[in-house]
Design a protein around this motif. Structure first.
Motif, mmCIF file in Angstrom:
data_model
loop_
_atom_site.group_PDB
_atom_site.id
_atom_site.type_symbol
_atom_site.label_atom_id
_atom_site.label_comp_id
_atom_site.label_asym_id
_atom_site.label_seq_id
_atom_site.Cartn_x
_atom_site.Cartn_y
_atom_site.Cartn_z
ATOM 1 N N VAL A 1 0.811 -1.032 -0.082
ATOM 2 C CA VAL A 1 -0.042 -0.017 -0.123
ATOM 3 C C VAL A 1 1.063 1.414 0.090
ATOM 4 C CG1 VAL A 1 -1.905 1.234 1.144
ATOM 5 C CG2 VAL A 1 -1.783 -1.075 1.320
ATOM 6 N N LEU A 2 1.815 1.254 0.921
ATOM 7 C CA LEU A 2 2.690 2.469 1.042
ATOM 8 C C LEU A 2 3.913 2.847 0.153
ATOM 9 C CD1 LEU A 2 2.905 2.442 4.906
ATOM 10 C CD2 LEU A 2 1.294 3.597 3.450
ATOM 11 N N MET A 3 4.289 1.701 -0.618
ATOM 12 C CA MET A 3 5.224 1.653 -1.430
ATOM 13 C C MET A 3 6.676 2.377 -0.896
ATOM 14 S SD MET A 3 3.918 0.360 -4.210
ATOM 15 C CE MET A 3 4.813 0.942 -5.560
ATOM 16 N N ASP A 4 7.183 3.644 -1.102
ATOM 17 C CA ASP A 4 8.175 4.210 -0.718
ATOM 18 C C ASP A 4 7.917 5.056 0.574
ATOM 19 O OD1 ASP A 4 9.753 2.959 -2.496
ATOM 20 O OD2 ASP A 4 9.708 4.502 -3.895
ATOM 21 N N ASP A 5 6.752 5.089 0.873
ATOM 22 C CA ASP A 5 6.117 5.934 2.066
ATOM 23 C C ASP A 5 6.871 5.314 3.306
ATOM 24 O OD1 ASP A 5 5.194 7.633 0.255
ATOM 25 O OD2 ASP A 5 3.049 6.827 0.486
ATOM 26 N N ALA A 6 6.665 6.018 4.203
ATOM 27 C CA ALA A 6 6.851 5.737 5.562
ATOM 28 C C ALA A 6 6.263 4.710 6.135
ATOM 29 C CB ALA A 6 7.156 6.859 6.739
ATOM 30 N N MET A 7 6.409 3.675 6.942
ATOM 31 C CA MET A 7 5.818 2.516 7.265
ATOM 32 C C MET A 7 4.835 2.842 8.446
ATOM 33 S SD MET A 7 6.406 -0.080 5.573
ATOM 34 C CE MET A 7 5.654 -1.422 6.369
ATOM 35 N N ASP A 8 4.780 4.160 8.896
ATOM 36 C CA ASP A 8 4.168 4.754 9.973
ATOM 37 C C ASP A 8 3.069 5.417 9.290
ATOM 38 O OD1 ASP A 8 5.580 6.866 9.235
ATOM 39 O OD2 ASP A 8 6.019 7.263 11.511
ATOM 40 N N CYS A 9 2.716 5.480 8.271
ATOM 41 C CA CYS A 9 1.665 6.298 7.449
ATOM 42 C C CYS A 9 0.498 5.549 7.607
ATOM 43 C CB CYS A 9 1.906 6.478 5.755
ATOM 44 S SG CYS A 9 3.289 7.267 5.533
ATOM 45 N N LEU A 10 -0.756 6.231 7.522
ATOM 46 C CA LEU A 10 -2.064 5.685 7.776
ATOM 47 C C LEU A 10 -2.581 5.333 6.621
ATOM 48 C CD1 LEU A 10 -3.507 8.855 9.796
ATOM 49 C CD2 LEU A 10 -2.696 6.628 10.733
ATOM 50 N N MET A 11 -3.386 4.025 6.576
ATOM 51 C CA MET A 11 -4.178 3.212 5.465
ATOM 52 C C MET A 11 -5.517 2.931 5.887
ATOM 53 S SD MET A 11 -1.287 0.408 5.054
ATOM 54 C CE MET A 11 -0.762 0.088 6.745
ATOM 55 N N SER A 12 -6.271 3.101 4.536
ATOM 56 C CA SER A 12 -7.469 2.818 4.685
ATOM 57 C C SER A 12 -7.766 1.425 4.950
ATOM 58 C CB SER A 12 -8.309 3.226 3.416
ATOM 59 O OG SER A 12 -8.153 2.596 2.425
ATOM 60 N N PHE A 13 -8.938 0.928 5.412
ATOM 61 C CA PHE A 13 -9.058 -0.376 5.976
ATOM 62 C C PHE A 13 -9.395 -1.507 4.623
ATOM 63 C CE2 PHE A 13 -12.122 -4.254 6.628
ATOM 64 C CZ PHE A 13 -11.556 -4.549 7.285
ATOM 65 N N SER A 14 -9.798 -0.790 3.358
ATOM 66 C CA SER A 14 -10.010 -1.668 2.251
ATOM 67 C C SER A 14 -8.549 -1.743 1.392
ATOM 68 C CB SER A 14 -10.967 -0.783 1.296
ATOM 69 O OG SER A 14 -10.401 0.359 1.026
ATOM 70 N N ASP A 15 -7.853 -0.639 1.560
ATOM 71 C CA ASP A 15 -6.335 -0.750 0.898
ATOM 72 C C ASP A 15 -5.632 -1.641 1.575
ATOM 73 O OD1 ASP A 15 -6.993 1.385 -0.810
ATOM 74 O OD2 ASP A 15 -6.007 2.891 -0.062
ATOM 75 N N PHE A 16 -5.658 -1.701 2.920
ATOM 76 C CA PHE A 16 -4.758 -2.522 3.682
ATOM 77 C C PHE A 16 -5.317 -4.342 3.635
ATOM 78 C CE2 PHE A 16 -3.981 -5.361 7.451
ATOM 79 C CZ PHE A 16 -2.893 -5.406 7.345
ATOM 80 N N LEU A 17 -6.688 -4.311 3.521
ATOM 81 C CA LEU A 17 -7.110 -5.476 3.574
ATOM 82 C C LEU A 17 -7.069 -6.404 2.133
ATOM 83 C CD1 LEU A 17 -9.254 -7.641 4.703
ATOM 84 C CD2 LEU A 17 -11.122 -6.572 3.796
ATOM 85 N N PHE A 18 -7.234 -5.467 0.959
ATOM 86 C CA PHE A 18 -6.965 -6.203 -0.328
ATOM 87 C C PHE A 18 -5.337 -6.640 -0.578
ATOM 88 C CE2 PHE A 18 -11.143 -4.737 -1.395
ATOM 89 C CZ PHE A 18 -11.683 -5.706 -1.765
ATOM 90 N N ALA A 19 -4.486 -5.793 0.046
ATOM 91 C CA ALA A 19 -3.099 -5.964 -0.086
ATOM 92 C C ALA A 19 -2.677 -7.070 0.830
ATOM 93 C CB ALA A 19 -2.292 -4.758 0.334
ATOM 94 N N PHE A 20 -3.304 -7.309 1.940
ATOM 95 C CA PHE A 20 -3.038 -8.255 2.870
ATOM 96 C C PHE A 20 -3.389 -9.382 2.322
ATOM 97 C CE2 PHE A 20 -4.744 -10.936 6.544
ATOM 98 C CZ PHE A 20 -3.435 -11.111 7.035
ATOM 99 N N GLN A 21 -4.639 -9.688 1.725
ATOM 100 C CA GLN A 21 -5.161 -10.867 1.113
ATOM 101 C C GLN A 21 -4.097 -11.288 0.094
ATOM 102 O OE1 GLN A 21 -9.186 -11.997 -0.823
ATOM 103 N NE2 GLN A 21 -8.255 -10.422 -2.051
ATOM 104 N N ILE A 22 -3.650 -10.519 -0.768
ATOM 105 C CA ILE A 22 -2.499 -11.034 -1.750
ATOM 106 C C ILE A 22 -1.318 -11.511 -1.029
ATOM 107 C CG2 ILE A 22 -0.977 -10.535 -3.630
ATOM 108 C CD1 ILE A 22 -4.013 -10.775 -4.318
ATOM 109 N N GLN A 23 -0.816 -10.806 -0.033
ATOM 110 C CA GLN A 23 0.465 -11.194 0.854
ATOM 111 C C GLN A 23 0.151 -12.357 1.619
ATOM 112 O OE1 GLN A 23 3.844 -9.776 0.517
ATOM 113 N NE2 GLN A 23 3.783 -11.949 1.804
ATOM 114 N N PHE A 24 -0.952 -12.575 2.264
ATOM 115 C CA PHE A 24 -1.214 -13.585 3.259
ATOM 116 C C PHE A 24 -1.459 -14.903 2.316
ATOM 117 C CE2 PHE A 24 -4.493 -15.939 5.864
ATOM 118 C CZ PHE A 24 -3.406 -16.420 6.749
ATOM 119 N N TYR A 25 -2.283 -14.733 1.548
ATOM 120 C CA TYR A 25 -2.650 -16.126 0.657
ATOM 121 C C TYR A 25 -1.941 -16.731 0.040
ATOM 122 C CZ TYR A 25 -6.032 -19.207 -1.218
ATOM 123 O OH TYR A 25 -6.925 -20.514 -1.777
ATOM 124 N N TYR A 26 -1.000 -15.655 -0.587
ATOM 125 C CA TYR A 26 0.047 -16.130 -1.718
ATOM 126 C C TYR A 26 1.320 -16.096 -1.180
ATOM 127 C CZ TYR A 26 -4.131 -16.015 -5.141
ATOM 128 O OH TYR A 26 -5.171 -16.474 -5.586
#
Length: 353
Positions: free
Chosen positions: A148-173
């Protein structure tokens, strides 16, 4: 070891999932497979071993209502996807069905974060994941946030939907993406990616991805060549990977791409989300009538709860999520679930991308 088995009648969604599972079991395709292949494909032995382990660990409690009822409830919970709640990470990632069930549980439990418009940090999302799986590794959460954040700092804020769909790809695959990262790095440095090291999924430990921040990484690799190696990767390995035609569709739209550009494209691809089958489409992410009905029933049982919460300015939803026990209560070792993370209700709408 806590069990996610629940002694409760399945709701409409749970009944539909059970019916769907039954249809798959009665499919003619099943009869075309040798017995041992079918058992391996469906990970039946994994669930049998876990059920017996649960039975032995809780034999004193189970003796009160019988072994047959225990196995019935256990496999009902597997069909409904509630068997992964409060379990160790090694179990929730043991099978594709467990991973999909965990994704669905995470969405349903913390959907109110998205409904309220709250933006959370990576660490706060990790706290939510740990409410469902206490030993969930931080590294996987960090990798999902990086999509989600790419080159941004890891303490940046993320929306639930952005994180959820990124997490889905990372966790499942996760295993697939580790091998993809190795292929990408080899192509980037001009090597022939003949050997791909696939990490063991049962270990819970994941190799660090290659550093992709060099100047040469900005241009990425040739998409068509990248796909050739990914297609061979999918053919050679049995672990979960996105459908090759959909991967080809993702890569056919560009001539060159970076590794994280590829991950972002996967996370936003409608067809890949549908093929995985764990989450609804992004437009329906905040809608779950069955869960809303269940939550309303639970809140009605707590005197004064509805009058103590305040409504958000836009959605009309409670700004403070009620601290209600999870409707999926484990058969043994019940524990309370706090569906909030510290700071999850902080107003941060002006920072939303």
């Amino acid at each position: 070891m806590a069990s996610g088995t629940a002694l409760r009648k399945p709701g409409r969604r749970g009944a539909a999932a059970s019916a769907s599972a039954s249809r798959r079991m009665l499919s003619p395709d099943r009869l075309a497979l040798p017995d041992y292949e079918y058992l391996a494909q469906r990970h039946v032995l994994t669930y049998m071993e876990d059920a017996v382990s649960q039975l032995l660990e809780n034999r004193e409690d189970i003796s009160q209502y019988g072994i047959a009822r225990f196995f019935t409830e256990y496999f009902n919970s597997v069909c409904q996807g509630t068997h992964i709640l409060f379990r160790e990470f090694s179990f929730i990632q043991a099978t594709p069905h467990n991973r999909a069930s965990f994704l669905r549980a995470f969405w349903r439990c913390f959907r109110t974060v998205g409904k309220n418009g709250d933006l959370l940090t990576m660490k706060e999302y990790h706290c939510l994941l740990q409410l469902l799986c206490p030993d969930f590794p931080l590294e996987l959460t960090q990798k999902a946030a990086r999509i989600v954040l790419m080159d941004d700092a890891m303490d940046c804020l993320m929306s639930f939907s952005d994180f959820l769909f990124a997490f889905q790809i990372q966790f499942y695959y996760s295993e697939f993406l580790e091998s993809v990262a190795a292929i990408y790095q080899d192509l980037l440095t001009g090597k022939n990616p003949n050997t791909v090291i696939v990490p063991t999924s049962s270990s819970g430990q994941h190799r660090q991805r290659p550093s992709l921040n060099e100047t040469s990484a900005l241009e990425g690799v040739e998409a068509s060549l990248f796909y050739q190696y990914l297609e061979n990767l999918c053919d050679r390995h049995k672990y979960s990977c996105p459908p090759p035609p959909l991967v080809k569709e993702v890569l056919s739209n560009v001539q060159r791409l970076t590794f994280y550009g590829f991950l972002v494209a996967l996370s936003k691809h409608h067809g890949i989300n549908q093929a995985l089958g764990a989450l609804p489409d992004k437009g329906d992410l905040m809608h779950d009538p069955a869960m809303d009905e269940e939550l309303e029933r639970l809140m009605a049982q707590v005197p004064g709860l509805l009058t103590t919460t305040t409504s958000g300015p836009e959605s009309g939803c409670p700004r403070t999520s009620p601290r209600v026990g999870s409707p999926w209560r484990p058969l043994h070792h019940p524990r309370k679930v706090d569906a909030e993370s510290d700071g999850s209700t902080e107003e941060t709408e002006e920072s939303e991308p």
